[in-house]
Design a protein around this motif. Sequence first.
Motif, PDB file in Angstrom:
ATOM      1  N   ALA A  79      46.056 112.285  24.779  1.00  0.00           N
ATOM      2  CA  ALA A  79      45.338 112.330  23.504  1.00  0.00           C
ATOM      3  C   ALA A  79      45.245 113.754  22.985  1.00  0.00           C
ATOM      4  O   ALA A  79      45.323 113.992  21.768  1.00  0.00           O
ATOM      5  N   TRP A  80      45.087 114.711  23.879  1.00  0.00           N
ATOM      6  CA  TRP A  80      45.036 116.132  23.509  1.00  0.00           C
ATOM      7  C   TRP A  80      46.363 116.540  22.877  1.00  0.00           C
ATOM      8  O   TRP A  80      46.399 117.306  21.909  1.00  0.00           O
ATOM      9  N   LYS A  81      47.461 116.031  23.412  1.00  0.00           N
ATOM     10  CA  LYS A  81      48.781 116.357  22.876  1.00  0.00           C
ATOM     11  C   LYS A  81      49.028 115.702  21.519  1.00  0.00           C
ATOM     12  O   LYS A  81      49.697 116.268  20.664  1.00  0.00           O
ATOM     13  N   SER A  82      48.502 114.504  21.325  1.00  0.00           N
ATOM     14  CA  SER A  82      48.792 113.755  20.103  1.00  0.00           C
ATOM     15  C   SER A  82      47.748 113.934  19.007  1.00  0.00           C
ATOM     16  O   SER A  82      48.063 113.793  17.825  1.00  0.00           O
ATOM     17  N   ASN A  83      46.485 114.187  19.403  1.00  0.00           N
ATOM     18  CA  ASN A  83      45.357 114.212  18.467  1.00  0.00           C
ATOM     19  C   ASN A  83      45.268 112.907  17.670  1.00  0.00           C
ATOM     20  O   ASN A  83      44.782 112.897  16.537  1.00  0.00           O
ATOM     21  N   PRO A  91      43.586 109.599  16.700  1.00  0.00           N
ATOM     22  CA  PRO A  91      42.227 109.079  16.812  1.00  0.00           C
ATOM     23  C   PRO A  91      42.099 107.841  17.705  1.00  0.00           C
ATOM     24  O   PRO A  91      41.116 107.699  18.429  1.00  0.00           O
ATOM     25  N   ALA A  92      43.098 106.957  17.668  1.00  0.00           N
ATOM     26  CA  ALA A  92      43.031 105.757  18.513  1.00  0.00           C
ATOM     27  C   ALA A  92      43.125 106.126  19.990  1.00  0.00           C
ATOM     28  O   ALA A  92      42.408 105.547  20.824  1.00  0.00           O
ATOM     29  N   GLU A  93      43.987 107.084  20.334  1.00  0.00           N
ATOM     30  CA  GLU A  93      44.105 107.520  21.732  1.00  0.00           C
ATOM     31  C   GLU A  93      42.829 108.218  22.199  1.00  0.00           C
ATOM     32  O   GLU A  93      42.387 108.018  23.323  1.00  0.00           O
ATOM     33  N   ILE A  94      42.257 109.044  21.341  1.00  0.00           N
ATOM     34  CA  ILE A  94      41.007 109.727  21.689  1.00  0.00           C
ATOM     35  C   ILE A  94      39.912 108.694  21.901  1.00  0.00           C
ATOM     36  O   ILE A  94      39.227 108.692  22.925  1.00  0.00           O
ATOM     37  N   VAL A 133      35.325 111.273  18.374  1.00  0.00           N
ATOM     38  CA  VAL A 133      36.628 111.406  17.704  1.00  0.00           C
ATOM     39  C   VAL A 133      36.531 112.404  16.554  1.00  0.00           C
ATOM     40  O   VAL A 133      37.382 113.293  16.417  1.00  0.00           O
ATOM     41  N   ALA A 134      35.484 112.307  15.746  1.00  0.00           N
ATOM     42  CA  ALA A 134      35.320 113.223  14.614  1.00  0.00           C
ATOM     43  C   ALA A 134      35.194 114.664  15.091  1.00  0.00           C
ATOM     44  O   ALA A 134      35.820 115.568  14.523  1.00  0.00           O
ATOM     45  N   GLY A 135      34.408 114.894  16.130  1.00  0.00           N
ATOM     46  CA  GLY A 135      34.244 116.244  16.666  1.00  0.00           C
ATOM     47  C   GLY A 135      35.543 116.798  17.215  1.00  0.00           C
ATOM     48  O   GLY A 135      35.864 117.977  17.031  1.00  0.00           O
ATOM     49  N   ASP A 178      43.174 121.292  19.058  1.00  0.00           N
ATOM     50  CA  ASP A 178      44.224 122.252  19.404  1.00  0.00           C
ATOM     51  C   ASP A 178      45.544 121.679  18.911  1.00  0.00           C
ATOM     52  O   ASP A 178      45.838 120.503  19.135  1.00  0.00           O
ATOM     53  N   GLU A 179      46.328 122.501  18.259  1.00  0.00           N
ATOM     54  CA  GLU A 179      47.620 122.044  17.762  1.00  0.00           C
ATOM     55  C   GLU A 179      48.554 121.746  18.940  1.00  0.00           C
ATOM     56  O   GLU A 179      48.578 122.497  19.916  1.00  0.00           O
TER      57      GLU A 179
END
Length: 118
Positions: free
Chosen positions: A15-19, A21-24, A50-52, A58-59
């Motif tokens: 999720a960090w790699k993709s950003n 929202p569904a994965e987060i 998710v919003a935060g 991180d890009e």
Amino acid sequence: MASKGEEWVAGYVAAWKSNDPAEIGALFTDDARYFTAPDAEPRVGRDAIVAGWLDDLDEPGSWTFDWHIVHEDGDFVVVQGRTGYPAERDYLNLWIIRLAADGRATEYTEWYMPRPQG
């Protein structure tokens, strides 16, 4: 076979790699609490988490992360990691995660300490 903690951290890194929202959101229960520091006000609930995350993301490709589980006992997981931001500096990480029976986090707390430049 991966433990629940290993599966959760792998999902977090994805999720960090993709950003995405569904994965987060899939990482957390509806009423989860996410502490960006041990004494910070938590983000409460999946939508706030998710919003935060998306407000402070991180890009992709701007960081690396190496980690290992220090301790896992039932729903309690301790993770030690190292985040590298080549354009900035490195951080040592400690995560405390409490998991629900379905493997989603009910609580997540992170500590991150900058490593000395040198």
